[in-house]
Scaffold this active site. Sequence first.
Site, PDB file in Angstrom:
ATOM      1  N   GLU A   1      43.650  29.246  40.753  1.00 50.52           N
ATOM      2  CA  GLU A   1      45.001  28.681  40.738  1.00 50.52           C
ATOM      3  C   GLU A   1      45.357  28.020  42.081  1.00 50.52           C
ATOM      4  O   GLU A   1      46.312  27.262  42.172  1.00 50.52           O
ATOM      5  CB  GLU A   1      46.040  29.752  40.360  1.00 50.52           C
TER       6      GLU A   1
ATOM      7  N   CYS B   1      30.482  31.525  50.563  1.00 47.44           N
ATOM      8  CA  CYS B   1      29.851  32.830  50.338  1.00 47.44           C
ATOM      9  C   CYS B   1      28.513  32.899  51.053  1.00 47.44           C
ATOM     10  O   CYS B   1      27.937  33.962  51.178  1.00 47.44           O
ATOM     11  CB  CYS B   1      29.666  33.074  48.859  1.00 47.44           C
TER      12      CYS B   1
HETATM   13  P1  NAD Z   1      39.229  35.937  44.274  1.00 51.03           P
HETATM   14  O1  NAD Z   1      38.410  37.105  43.865  1.00 51.03           O
HETATM   15  O2  NAD Z   1      40.542  36.197  44.909  1.00 51.03           O
HETATM   16  O3  NAD Z   1      39.559  35.017  42.999  1.00 51.03           O
HETATM   17  C1  NAD Z   1      38.549  34.562  42.146  1.00 51.03           C
HETATM   18  C2  NAD Z   1      39.110  34.362  40.758  1.00 51.03           C
HETATM   19  O4  NAD Z   1      39.577  35.613  40.253  1.00 51.03           O
HETATM   20  C3  NAD Z   1      40.290  33.405  40.695  1.00 51.03           C
HETATM   21  O5  NAD Z   1      40.115  32.571  39.563  1.00 51.03           O
HETATM   22  C4  NAD Z   1      41.507  34.305  40.544  1.00 51.03           C
HETATM   23  O6  NAD Z   1      42.495  33.726  39.729  1.00 51.03           O
HETATM   24  C5  NAD Z   1      40.947  35.545  39.886  1.00 51.03           C
HETATM   25  N1  NAD Z   1      41.578  36.780  40.361  1.00 51.03           N
HETATM   26  C6  NAD Z   1      41.972  37.057  41.629  1.00 51.03           C
HETATM   27  N2  NAD Z   1      42.472  38.313  41.694  1.00 51.03           N
HETATM   28  C7  NAD Z   1      42.387  38.834  40.455  1.00 51.03           C
HETATM   29  C8  NAD Z   1      42.729  40.097  39.884  1.00 51.03           C
HETATM   30  N3  NAD Z   1      43.265  41.056  40.634  1.00 51.03           N
HETATM   31  N4  NAD Z   1      42.496  40.277  38.574  1.00 51.03           N
HETATM   32  C9  NAD Z   1      41.943  39.319  37.815  1.00 51.03           C
HETATM   33  N5  NAD Z   1      41.601  38.106  38.320  1.00 51.03           N
HETATM   34  C10 NAD Z   1      41.809  37.861  39.607  1.00 51.03           C
HETATM   35  O7  NAD Z   1      38.303  35.025  45.196  1.00 51.03           O
HETATM   36  P2  NAD Z   1      38.719  33.730  46.019  1.00 51.03           P
HETATM   37  O8  NAD Z   1      39.564  34.144  47.172  1.00 51.03           O
HETATM   38  O9  NAD Z   1      39.214  32.674  45.115  1.00 51.03           O
HETATM   39  O10 NAD Z   1      37.282  33.260  46.542  1.00 51.03           O
HETATM   40  C11 NAD Z   1      36.718  33.729  47.730  1.00 51.03           C
HETATM   41  C12 NAD Z   1      35.732  34.841  47.448  1.00 51.03           C
HETATM   42  O11 NAD Z   1      34.724  34.388  46.564  1.00 51.03           O
HETATM   43  C13 NAD Z   1      34.995  35.310  48.684  1.00 51.03           C
HETATM   44  O12 NAD Z   1      34.906  36.704  48.649  1.00 51.03           O
HETATM   45  C14 NAD Z   1      33.628  34.673  48.547  1.00 51.03           C
HETATM   46  O13 NAD Z   1      32.589  35.349  49.218  1.00 51.03           O
HETATM   47  C15 NAD Z   1      33.445  34.720  47.079  1.00 51.03           C
HETATM   48  N6  NAD Z   1      32.451  33.759  46.628  1.00 51.03           N
HETATM   49  C16 NAD Z   1      31.259  34.234  46.236  1.00 51.03           C
HETATM   50  C17 NAD Z   1      30.267  33.361  45.822  1.00 51.03           C
HETATM   51  C18 NAD Z   1      28.936  33.870  45.400  1.00 51.03           C
HETATM   52  O14 NAD Z   1      28.140  33.091  44.921  1.00 51.03           O
HETATM   53  N7  NAD Z   1      28.647  35.141  45.551  1.00 51.03           N
HETATM   54  C19 NAD Z   1      30.536  31.987  45.801  1.00 51.03           C
HETATM   55  C20 NAD Z   1      31.787  31.533  46.190  1.00 51.03           C
HETATM   56  C21 NAD Z   1      32.750  32.438  46.601  1.00 51.03           C
END
Ligand code: NAD
Length: 495
Positions: free
Chosen positions: A191, A296
């Site tokens: 979002e 990441c």
């Molecule tokens: P996030 O976990 O906050 O959000 C990811 C998704 O989950 C979003 O679409 C969000 O709407 C949803 N979300 C968030 N909180 C939620 C909840 N409590 N319940 C259900 N859905 C929820 O992650 P972010 O801040 O958008 O991205 C950064 C993170 O992603 C970092 O930790 C990074 O390391 C990780 N990442 C990992 C990879 C990988 O390949 N391992 C790649 C890119 C990013």
Amino acid sequence: MGTAKGPRPTADNYRGMVRNYIGGEWVNSTGAESQQVINPAVGKAIADVPLGTAEDVDAAVAAAQDAFWSWRQTPPQQRVQCLYRLKRLLEENHEKLARIVTEEHGKALDDARGSVQRAIENVEVACGIPSLMMGYGLEDGAARGIDEDLVRQPLGVFAAICPFNFPAMVPFWFLPYAVACGDTFIVKPSEQVPLTQQAIFELIAESGFPPGVINLVNGARTVVDAILDHPKIRGVSFVGSTPVARYIYRRASENGKRVQAQGGAKNVLVLMPDAVLDKTVPNVMGSSFGSAGQRCLAGSLAVTVGDRDGRAVKAIADAARALRVGNGLEPGVDVGPVISEQAQERILASIRRGIDDGARLVVDGRGAAEKRDGFFVGPTVFDQVTPEMSIAKTEIFGPVLGIIAVDTLDQALKVIDDIPYGNAASIFTQDGKAAREFRYRAHVGNVGINIGVAAPMAYFPFSGWKDSFFGTLHGQGRDAIDFFTDRKVVITRWF
Ligand code: NAD
């Protein structure tokens, strides 16, 4: 520092309310709530995103379910014609998409271009589905005159729940493979960055996919939970932080779905005494400060081995000071803003914590945060970090690099082992034996040898180990074919 900057005025290029794409139509969310999409380089709203509902998900699943049977019967060779058209449209719009990525995420334009390129490469790989999806067989495999064959079949509706840090690329670790295999698909972007997928879905709409094959639903937690609980969704791909990845894995698995949940990271860059510093340091800069550390695969700890005269630390600090911080759309900018004011505050708090824990702040990026517009943190380097400090253990997800000094490669490998995450680790050395030892023993999913960002190409699988991944099959490459199909064995006898 990092104090609330008041209500955000709307930018001139405000784009209104983000929409969903369901069953081949652009539609409004049924939800009444929305939040602003902020350009983090200027701190101004550029759109509003609906916080979608379970009804939105129901509508997308119904459309995807309706489209499934006919799409599944479309020969693979015809299915990929839509992907070829999408590839061409993505290429024609490469620059426009990269600029939208930078506008809503903040990363430097070159970084954004690279991420769009990787999305395109995943489409290219998925175009090979007629070969990739083939099964295998064995005449007389069961007994004389009884043949045995394995075929792969698609399962139905899949969904991807995506993070903010790669608005174009991450959905494409999954989407092209799913639809090439004959499944139908729903994308839920972050979002915080929904605009790139708005633009990409304009291209999907032109690519000739039948209505319902690929759908877009915007929103946050309510949409995620509706996806996890929907009985007609067969599998979920998630990329985001570890706590959410763990939650997604548990809840979707309990509901009988296939799940691949990629989580957070704390990646280590090991500098051996024979590292070629003038080549290594630019790699460290790109890894730790590119995309303002919001990758990441970002190197967030450097472990120097036997750096007795502090040569490596000095070279890293000097290079970090020389990086240019600013709006990622401006030429020459190396480090853009972080995604939000909240992220900026979290990163500044981590820096304070590092100081309190006794690490030595050799490059202080906090000056950049005093800028009133946008959410900046400059490259920050800590020396004299120890493995038990908070900055050595937690994912900061910002432009902060901690340096730990050790005497041996064994000690460097122990630092990696003791970190709960296992996304990536790199070694910089001229010593083949040390490099071999490192690739053999490092407990991570991706290893770089004289490479700072060990990001696999689209034809290789991508994911981490340990708390960086929950599931079995990774994204991209052949793993994607296994994830998006099931195997059926047919045993045949003719009388
Ligand atoms: P996030 O976990 O906050 O959000 C990811 C998704 O989950 C979003 O679409 C969000 O709407 C949803 N979300 C968030 N909180 C939620 C909840 N409590 N319940 C259900 N859905 C929820 O992650 P972010 O801040 O958008 O991205 C950064 C993170 O992603 C970092 O930790 C990074 O390391 C990780 N990442 C990992 C990879 C990988 O390949 N391992 C790649 C890119 C990013």
